[in-house]
Design a protein around this motif. Structure first.
Motif, PDB file in Angstrom:
ATOM      1  N   GLY A  48      12.103   7.655   7.733  1.00 39.80           N
ATOM      2  CA  GLY A  48      12.382   8.099   9.099  1.00 39.80           C
ATOM      3  C   GLY A  48      12.196   9.588   9.313  1.00 39.80           C
ATOM      4  O   GLY A  48      12.972  10.229  10.010  1.00 39.80           O
ATOM      5  N   ALA A  49      11.122  10.136   8.743  1.00 44.75           N
ATOM      6  CA  ALA A  49      10.897  11.580   8.880  1.00 44.75           C
ATOM      7  C   ALA A  49      10.116  11.947  10.140  1.00 44.75           C
ATOM      8  O   ALA A  49      10.125  13.104  10.547  1.00 44.75           O
ATOM      9  N   TYR A  50       9.436  10.954  10.741  1.00 45.60           N
ATOM     10  CA  TYR A  50       8.574  11.255  11.888  1.00 45.60           C
ATOM     11  C   TYR A  50       8.860  10.291  13.049  1.00 45.60           C
ATOM     12  O   TYR A  50       8.147   9.294  13.238  1.00 45.60           O
ATOM     13  N   PRO A  51       9.892  10.573  13.826  1.00 42.55           N
ATOM     14  CA  PRO A  51      10.315   9.624  14.871  1.00 42.55           C
ATOM     15  C   PRO A  51       9.241   9.294  15.891  1.00 42.55           C
ATOM     16  O   PRO A  51       9.101   8.143  16.300  1.00 42.55           O
ATOM     17  N   ARG A  52       8.456  10.295  16.313  1.00 46.48           N
ATOM     18  CA  ARG A  52       7.471  10.014  17.358  1.00 46.48           C
ATOM     19  C   ARG A  52       6.405   9.040  16.853  1.00 46.48           C
ATOM     20  O   ARG A  52       6.048   8.082  17.522  1.00 46.48           O
ATOM     21  N   ARG A  53       5.929   9.302  15.660  1.00 45.57           N
ATOM     22  CA  ARG A  53       4.901   8.391  15.128  1.00 45.57           C
ATOM     23  C   ARG A  53       5.494   7.013  14.860  1.00 45.57           C
ATOM     24  O   ARG A  53       4.851   5.988  15.090  1.00 45.57           O
ATOM     25  N   VAL A  87       0.867  -1.179   0.000  1.00 46.09           N
ATOM     26  CA  VAL A  87       0.000   0.000   0.000  1.00 46.09           C
ATOM     27  C   VAL A  87       0.902   1.225   0.000  1.00 46.09           C
ATOM     28  O   VAL A  87       1.721   1.405   0.911  1.00 46.09           O
ATOM     29  N   PHE A  88       0.777   2.055  -1.036  1.00 52.21           N
ATOM     30  CA  PHE A  88       1.605   3.249  -1.140  1.00 52.21           C
ATOM     31  C   PHE A  88       0.829   4.451  -0.588  1.00 52.21           C
ATOM     32  O   PHE A  88      -0.213   4.824  -1.134  1.00 52.21           O
ATOM     33  N   ILE A  89       1.361   5.017   0.484  1.00 52.56           N
ATOM     34  CA  ILE A  89       0.689   6.140   1.138  1.00 52.56           C
ATOM     35  C   ILE A  89       1.164   7.451   0.505  1.00 52.56           C
ATOM     36  O   ILE A  89       2.353   7.631   0.233  1.00 52.56           O
ATOM     37  N   GLN A  90       0.219   8.363   0.342  1.00 55.40           N
ATOM     38  CA  GLN A  90       0.559   9.682  -0.208  1.00 55.40           C
ATOM     39  C   GLN A  90       1.286  10.554   0.808  1.00 55.40           C
ATOM     40  O   GLN A  90       0.969  10.522   1.992  1.00 55.40           O
ATOM     41  N   GLY A  91       2.203  11.366   0.287  1.00 52.80           N
ATOM     42  CA  GLY A  91       2.804  12.413   1.096  1.00 52.80           C
ATOM     43  C   GLY A  91       4.223  12.102   1.511  1.00 52.80           C
ATOM     44  O   GLY A  91       4.529  10.990   1.941  1.00 52.80           O
ATOM     45  N   CYS A  92       5.091  13.091   1.351  1.00 53.18           N
ATOM     46  CA  CYS A  92       6.450  12.999   1.881  1.00 53.18           C
ATOM     47  C   CYS A  92       6.962  14.420   2.083  1.00 53.18           C
ATOM     48  O   CYS A  92       6.804  15.264   1.203  1.00 53.18           O
ATOM     49  N   PRO A  93       7.566  14.698   3.239  1.00 49.68           N
ATOM     50  CA  PRO A  93       8.053  16.053   3.504  1.00 49.68           C
ATOM     51  C   PRO A  93       9.424  16.310   2.882  1.00 49.68           C
ATOM     52  O   PRO A  93       9.914  17.429   2.942  1.00 49.68           O
ATOM     53  N   TRP A  94      10.038  15.288   2.320  1.00 49.43           N
ATOM     54  CA  TRP A  94      11.384  15.438   1.768  1.00 49.43           C
ATOM     55  C   TRP A  94      11.340  15.485   0.238  1.00 49.43           C
ATOM     56  O   TRP A  94      10.321  15.157  -0.373  1.00 49.43           O
ATOM     57  N   GLN A  95      12.444  15.862  -0.367  1.00 50.26           N
ATOM     58  CA  GLN A  95      12.483  16.065  -1.814  1.00 50.26           C
ATOM     59  C   GLN A  95      13.747  15.464  -2.408  1.00 50.26           C
ATOM     60  O   GLN A  95      14.547  16.163  -3.042  1.00 50.26           O
ATOM     61  N   CYS A  96      13.938  14.181  -2.209  1.00 50.21           N
ATOM     62  CA  CYS A  96      15.138  13.526  -2.734  1.00 50.21           C
ATOM     63  C   CYS A  96      15.117  13.564  -4.269  1.00 50.21           C
ATOM     64  O   CYS A  96      14.110  13.185  -4.880  1.00 50.21           O
ATOM     65  N   ALA A  97      16.229  13.968  -4.855  1.00 55.13           N
ATOM     66  CA  ALA A  97      16.275  14.074  -6.320  1.00 55.13           C
ATOM     67  C   ALA A  97      16.113  12.715  -6.985  1.00 55.13           C
ATOM     68  O   ALA A  97      15.647  12.624  -8.109  1.00 55.13           O
ATOM     69  N   TYR A  98      16.497  11.651  -6.297  1.00 48.79           N
ATOM     70  CA  TYR A  98      16.406  10.321  -6.916  1.00 48.79           C
ATOM     71  C   TYR A  98      15.074   9.625  -6.662  1.00 48.79           C
ATOM     72  O   TYR A  98      14.907   8.454  -6.986  1.00 48.79           O
ATOM     73  N   CYS A  99      14.109  10.326  -6.107  1.00 50.69           N
ATOM     74  CA  CYS A  99      12.837   9.702  -5.728  1.00 50.69           C
ATOM     75  C   CYS A  99      12.191   8.982  -6.920  1.00 50.69           C
ATOM     76  O   CYS A  99      12.071   9.546  -8.008  1.00 50.69           O
ATOM     77  N   HIS A 100      11.769   7.750  -6.686  1.00 50.89           N
ATOM     78  CA  HIS A 100      11.103   6.978  -7.741  1.00 50.89           C
ATOM     79  C   HIS A 100       9.595   7.186  -7.740  1.00 50.89           C
ATOM     80  O   HIS A 100       8.901   6.730  -8.645  1.00 50.89           O
ATOM     81  N   ASN A 101       9.095   7.825  -6.707  1.00 57.90           N
ATOM     82  CA  ASN A 101       7.647   8.051  -6.613  1.00 57.90           C
ATOM     83  C   ASN A 101       7.345   9.529  -6.363  1.00 57.90           C
ATOM     84  O   ASN A 101       6.610   9.856  -5.418  1.00 57.90           O
ATOM     85  N   PRO A 102       7.879  10.443  -7.186  1.00 56.45           N
ATOM     86  CA  PRO A 102       7.648  11.865  -6.912  1.00 56.45           C
ATOM     87  C   PRO A 102       6.168  12.242  -6.953  1.00 56.45           C
ATOM     88  O   PRO A 102       5.752  13.190  -6.286  1.00 56.45           O
ATOM     89  N   HIS A 103       5.368  11.464  -7.695  1.00 56.57           N
ATOM     90  CA  HIS A 103       3.926  11.757  -7.744  1.00 56.57           C
ATOM     91  C   HIS A 103       3.259  11.515  -6.394  1.00 56.57           C
ATOM     92  O   HIS A 103       2.143  11.985  -6.159  1.00 56.57           O
ATOM     93  N   LEU A 104       3.954  10.784  -5.506  1.00 55.56           N
ATOM     94  CA  LEU A 104       3.380  10.515  -4.186  1.00 55.56           C
ATOM     95  C   LEU A 104       3.788  11.563  -3.147  1.00 55.56           C
ATOM     96  O   LEU A 104       3.341  11.511  -2.011  1.00 55.56           O
ATOM     97  N   GLN A 105       4.637  12.502  -3.513  1.00 53.46           N
ATOM     98  CA  GLN A 105       5.100  13.482  -2.513  1.00 53.46           C
ATOM     99  C   GLN A 105       3.978  14.399  -2.020  1.00 53.46           C
ATOM    100  O   GLN A 105       3.855  14.619  -0.822  1.00 53.46           O
TER     101      GLN A 105
END
Ligand code: SF4
Length: 241
Positions: A113-118, A35-53
């Protein structure tokens, strides 16, 4: 700065940007759905799923439809993997994991690993985790484009190791984003922290929006470096395809 997880963003609908009903490669040794969840706070240039950011107003694929498919696949699949994007961005993730567990599936998680508490909150519900470690923690911004991302990833790394959960830490390797020296330094750090299972993933251009990264060719990292890094971990994998 990361977008904060606030009550305003805490809608309870899981935002599903994609679903793969069957895979043998996303959870080691298991037949799984992803299951691919939408949303990412980061912007890695090599991202394979930029449409999910970005996260859209509603969920492109309703979660109840995914659950209905999973119910029909009981007995045919071992596990469900939550991936992304960054799955821990979604406030509905914990409930979704509980629903999947109630169906009898094991649960895997792919995270940067963008959200340690969660992550710490949901970790007891996870059977296996794949954590992307992008660079030495002090150099994260170079890959993610976001200040402070290295501190988040470091905390998540510590949380995962301390938990004792089955894991794979993995680093995507591209010579423009991580030098041989930095790669060695990162491997030494992870080994010293207690990482048991580490993988290097050679950059693949498929799905990547960056022409500059895709233009670089050649053999990297050097074989001698790979051998040295492999010796630091109980389990090591080189993925170059
Ligand atoms: S953390 Fe993962 S999903 Fe987010 S931008 Fe980087 S590669 Fe893409």
């Amino acid at each position: 700065m990361l977008p904060a997880i606030t009550n305003q963003t805490a809608t309870r609908q899981l935002k599903v940007g994609g679903f793969v009903p069957f895979t043998t490669t996303d959870y080691p040794g298991k037949l799984a759905a992803v299951v691919f969840i939408q949303g990412c706070p980061w912007q890695c240039a090599y991202c394979h799923n930029p449409h999910l950011q970005p996260r859209t107003e509603g969920s492109p694929t309703p979660w109840h439809e995914v659950l209905a498919i999973l119910k029909r696949r009981k007995g045919l699949l071992d596990a469900v993997v939550f991936s992304g994007g960054e799955p821990t961005i979604d406030p509905a993730l914990e409930d979704a994991i509980k629903q999947v567990r109630a169906l009898g599936f094991q649960v895997g998680l792919h995270t940067g690993g963008a959200y340690p508490r969660r992550l710490a909150e949901i970790l007891p519900l996870i059977d296996w985790i794949g954590l992307d470690v992008k660079a030495p923690f002090a150099d994260y911004e170079r890959v993610t484009g976001i200040a402070g991302s290295g501190e988040q990833a470091l905390t998540c790394t510590e949380v995962v190791i301390k938990s004792g959960i089955a894991h794979e830490f993995r680093t995507t390797v591209h010579p423009d984003l991580i030098s041989d020296e930095s790669l060695l330094q990162l491997a030494q750090t992870l080994s010293a922290m207690g990482v048991q299972n580490y993988a290097l993933q050679i950059f693949r251009k498929e799905g990547c929006d960056s022409d500059a990264l895709a233009a670089v060719s050649g053999n990297y990292p050097p074989k001698a470096l790979v051998t040295k890094i492999a010796g630091m971990f109980a389990r090591f994998t080189l993925r170059d395809a």
